[in-house]
Design an enzyme around this catalytic site. Structure first.
Site, PDB file in Angstrom:
ATOM      1  N   HIS A 188       0.841  -1.205   0.000  1.00  0.00           N
ATOM      2  CA  HIS A 188       0.000   0.000   0.000  1.00  0.00           C
ATOM      3  C   HIS A 188       0.878   1.258   0.000  1.00  0.00           C
ATOM      4  O   HIS A 188       0.640   2.194  -0.763  1.00  0.00           O
ATOM      5  CB  HIS A 188      -0.905  -0.025   1.237  1.00  0.00           C
ATOM      6  CG  HIS A 188      -1.693   1.228   1.469  1.00  0.00           C
ATOM      7  ND1 HIS A 188      -3.006   1.360   1.106  1.00  0.00           N
ATOM      8  CD2 HIS A 188      -1.342   2.415   2.032  1.00  0.00           C
ATOM      9  CE1 HIS A 188      -3.433   2.560   1.427  1.00  0.00           C
ATOM     10  NE2 HIS A 188      -2.443   3.234   2.000  1.00  0.00           N
ATOM     11  N   GLU A 189       1.908   1.241   0.841  1.00  0.00           N
ATOM     12  CA  GLU A 189       2.775   2.432   0.947  1.00  0.00           C
ATOM     13  C   GLU A 189       3.548   2.662  -0.348  1.00  0.00           C
ATOM     14  O   GLU A 189       3.661   3.787  -0.819  1.00  0.00           O
ATOM     15  CB  GLU A 189       3.746   2.286   2.129  1.00  0.00           C
ATOM     16  CG  GLU A 189       3.060   2.273   3.488  1.00  0.00           C
ATOM     17  CD  GLU A 189       2.110   3.447   3.687  1.00  0.00           C
ATOM     18  OE1 GLU A 189       2.338   4.508   3.092  1.00  0.00           O
ATOM     19  OE2 GLU A 189       1.115   3.282   4.417  1.00  0.00           O
ATOM     20  N   HIS A 207       1.456   4.235  -2.904  1.00  0.00           N
ATOM     21  CA  HIS A 207       1.399   5.702  -2.814  1.00  0.00           C
ATOM     22  C   HIS A 207       2.557   6.319  -3.593  1.00  0.00           C
ATOM     23  O   HIS A 207       2.402   7.363  -4.211  1.00  0.00           O
ATOM     24  CB  HIS A 207       1.523   6.151  -1.349  1.00  0.00           C
ATOM     25  CG  HIS A 207       0.211   6.185  -0.620  1.00  0.00           C
ATOM     26  ND1 HIS A 207      -0.905   6.768  -1.129  1.00  0.00           N
ATOM     27  CD2 HIS A 207      -0.146   5.712   0.602  1.00  0.00           C
ATOM     28  CE1 HIS A 207      -1.906   6.659  -0.262  1.00  0.00           C
ATOM     29  NE2 HIS A 207      -1.470   6.010   0.798  1.00  0.00           N
ATOM     30  N   GLU A 265      -6.389   6.638  -1.337  1.00  0.00           N
ATOM     31  CA  GLU A 265      -6.269   5.492  -0.428  1.00  0.00           C
ATOM     32  C   GLU A 265      -6.810   4.235  -1.102  1.00  0.00           C
ATOM     33  O   GLU A 265      -6.197   3.169  -1.018  1.00  0.00           O
ATOM     34  CB  GLU A 265      -7.027   5.751   0.879  1.00  0.00           C
ATOM     35  CG  GLU A 265      -6.372   6.772   1.776  1.00  0.00           C
ATOM     36  CD  GLU A 265      -4.928   6.431   2.111  1.00  0.00           C
ATOM     37  OE1 GLU A 265      -4.637   5.263   2.418  1.00  0.00           O
ATOM     38  OE2 GLU A 265      -4.088   7.336   2.046  1.00  0.00           O
TER      39      GLU A 265
END
Lengths: 404, 184
Positions: A145-146, A149, A228
């Site tokens: 997920h990071e 980003h 997100e």
């Protein structure tokens, strides 16, 4: 994936242009209210100078300030082999051009965030609470997920948008304060014909000064929430295991009790907003969608983990609304999900390993005792010797630690 | 005069398009090469880790010595393999030899308690994941590159520029399932 980045770029550029226009409009109407047409141009110039200075400060300070503010310490492969390996795995899966730096924050609240204006110079930070509570698959989902980003350029655009929003808020705030205390004393009342226009502009300026910050924040938060979902979709695609991120989100959202204090600028970069209360639902002022909703979308995904499958899952859980552009998902091929990895260590072993890591990065000094106990002494211990708590044997300490 | 200008304009547009398409193909080809080198790095890393693993395990694994030898032999074969196809097969065999070994390692509690063994196990497991992810990224790049080469109108540019389709990297499945390869 390239289409997703392209679409992201266009949308973010549009967002920043809109925010900059709001800022310029605010500057124009405030200036005009004070000093007619020339005042208007002067107001725009002041707004732009404020914006550029804030941008330069943020870009120059960059990630090191953010990381330092969060109390993050850099770790190497030898400090935390598993964490480092997981980051490297996700770096490969996401096709990042360089290995991100890895940081650990000593905090019991499980959370993680990414910084880096360029993919070549990115960093991820995780809390010790995250390392202690998540298994390998869950940690991989969070790191995915990071890095999502970073590959989606959220770190860059949210910084730019955040700074612009900050400038709007600052300018409106200054103006409203000035009006309250000064009562618009400096208004030129003697200008012929311009007087009425100036009054109208002042009313516009007042309305704008009240509305612009709200508008800017609504835009910013809506964009942040969408990102997100996109980062969740990227994580599912990279790890091929959406269940890992889903169960990580369950653990993380259940354990936020405000232990982690971070700046407002950094909050949207965390996997779960550290300031949001447990069980909070999505509102127009949330930086993140509700965790329950994100988990529901991830759990709806089954065997296919492509971006298109995430889009389908999102539509199923959101009454047909979509989160990505259709063109983004058309070219994606179905990607098969993988199996769960077996648990390697017990919860206690994991907790102890994290404690060791935190103490090592904090500069603790380790003394192996003959009875098998490993004594760990903080750097400012200030005693010449320490006794083993198990067998009572005295260990003398090196002068550097004893003197502190 | 005007028809001449129109023809000139069309030629300029065509040339610009050709340059753009050619550069796009070069970019995709470089990405394929780049992602292949990622796989290569991880395969080498796995080869480097295995002697350490065998050395650590030798003292503990008393019975099933054959599994250890199989790992060593599979490593030697994988290091000799040439080209994506052959390498994929050899690496697939090495992968299954390793997983067989880790399955029998479950029967040796002392080996499983050995810190060095645990560290190598994490490294090998992670390297296995990295190979998987690198393969995933490589195959995605190959898919994008091959689609460009085959589709109209970039196939004309690819034909003139002499761009060849890249080979997919399929671990073990190719060796085990024996699905007939579709050739165009």
């Amino acid at each position: 994936m390239w289409e997703l980045i392209q679409s992201n770029r266009r949308k973010s550029a549009a967002l920043i242009v809109v925010l900059a226009l709001v800022l310029a409009g605010l500057g124009l109407s405030i200036g005009w209210g004070f000093g007619g047409e020339e005042g208007g141009y002067f107001g725009v110039a002041v707004a732009m100078v404020v914006w550029i200075v804030m941008l330069l400060v943020n870009l120059a300070a960059g990630e090191s300030i953010l990381l330092a503010a969060a109390g993050a310490r850099e770790v190497t492969h030898d400090d935390a082999p598993q964490l480092f390996n997981i980051v490297e795995e996700m770096k490969i899966a996401s096709g990042l051009p360089a290995m991100p730096k890895v940081y650990v924050i000593d905090n019991p609240a499980p959370n993680a965030f990414a910084v880096g204006l360029k993919p070549e110079r990115a960093a991820v930070a995780v809390t010790s609470g995250l390392l202690a509570q998540l298994n390998r698959d869950e940690l991989q989902g969070v790191i995915g997920h990071e890095l999502g980003h970073i590959t989606n350029r959220d770190t860059l655009f949210m910084t730019l948008a955040g700074v612009t929003m900050g400038a709007v808020i600052l300018l409106a705030d200054l103006y409203l304060r000035g009006m309250r205390f000064g009562g618009g004393r400096s208004r030129r009342s003697d200008s012929r014909g311009g007087g009425q226009a100036a009054v109208i502009m002042m009313v516009i300026a007042l309305v704008l000064a009240i509305l612009a910050p709200i508008l800017a924040q609504l835009l910013y938060f809506a964009c942040s929430r969408r990102r997100e979902y996109l980062a969740d979709a990227s994580s599912a695609q990279f790890t091929r295991y959406p269940a890992g991120l889903a169960s990580a989100l369950e653990k993380i959202s259940g354990a936020q009790h405000g232990e982690l204090e971070v700046s407002r600028a950094l909050a949207p970069m965390f996997i779960v907003n550290p300031q949001a209360a447990v069980g909070e639902t999505t509102s127009v002022f949330s930086t993140h969608p509700s965790t329950a909703d994100r988990i529901r979308v991830l759990r709806t995904m089954t065997s296919d983990v492509s971006l298109a499958a995430y889009e389908t899952a999102y539509q199923q859980t959101h009454a047909g609304h979509n989160v990505m552009r259709a063109a983004t998902t058309q070219s994606a091929q179905p990607l098969a999900a993988r199996e769960a990895a077996p648990a390697a260590e017990t919860a206690q072993q994991q907790w102890r390993a994290v404690q060791n890591l935190v103490q090592r990065t904090a500069g603790y000094f380790a003394i192996p005792c003959d009875c098998g106990v490993n004594l760990k002494v903080p750097q400012n211990f200030g005693q010449p010797a320490v006794a083993c708590p198990k067998c009572g044997q005295q260990h003398s300490l090196p002068p550097a630690i004893a003197q502190a | 005069m005007i028809p001449l200008l129109i023809i000139l304009g069309v030629v300029v547009v065509l040339v610009l398009w050709f340059v753009g398409a050619y550069n796009g193909l070069v970019q995709s080809r470089n990405q394929v090469k780049n992602s292949w080198s990622q796989i290569d790095v991880q395969l080498k890393r796995r080869h480097d880790l295995i002697p350490n693993l065998v050395e650590t395990a030798k003292g503990y694994v008393t019975h099933e010595r054959g599994t250890l030898e199989a790992v060593t032999n599979a490593r030697a074969a994988a290091m000799k393999a040439q080209g994506a196809g052959q390498a994929a097969q050899a690496e697939g065999l090495l992968g299954s030899a390793l997983s067989k070994f880790f399955a029998i390692a479950e029967n040796y509690p002392e080996l499983k308690a050995n810190q060095n063994f645990l560290a190598i196990q994490e490294e090998l497991a992670s390297t296995e994941n990295k190979i998987g992810f690198a393969r995933q990224f490589y195959n995605d790049s190959v898919m994008a590159f091959n689609t460009k080469i085959e589709s109209i109108p970039t196939n004309i540019v690819a034909g003139i520029g002499g761009f060849q389709k890249a080979e997919f990297f399929e671990l073990q499945d190719a060796a085990q399932r024996e699905v007939p390869q579709v050739k165009f």
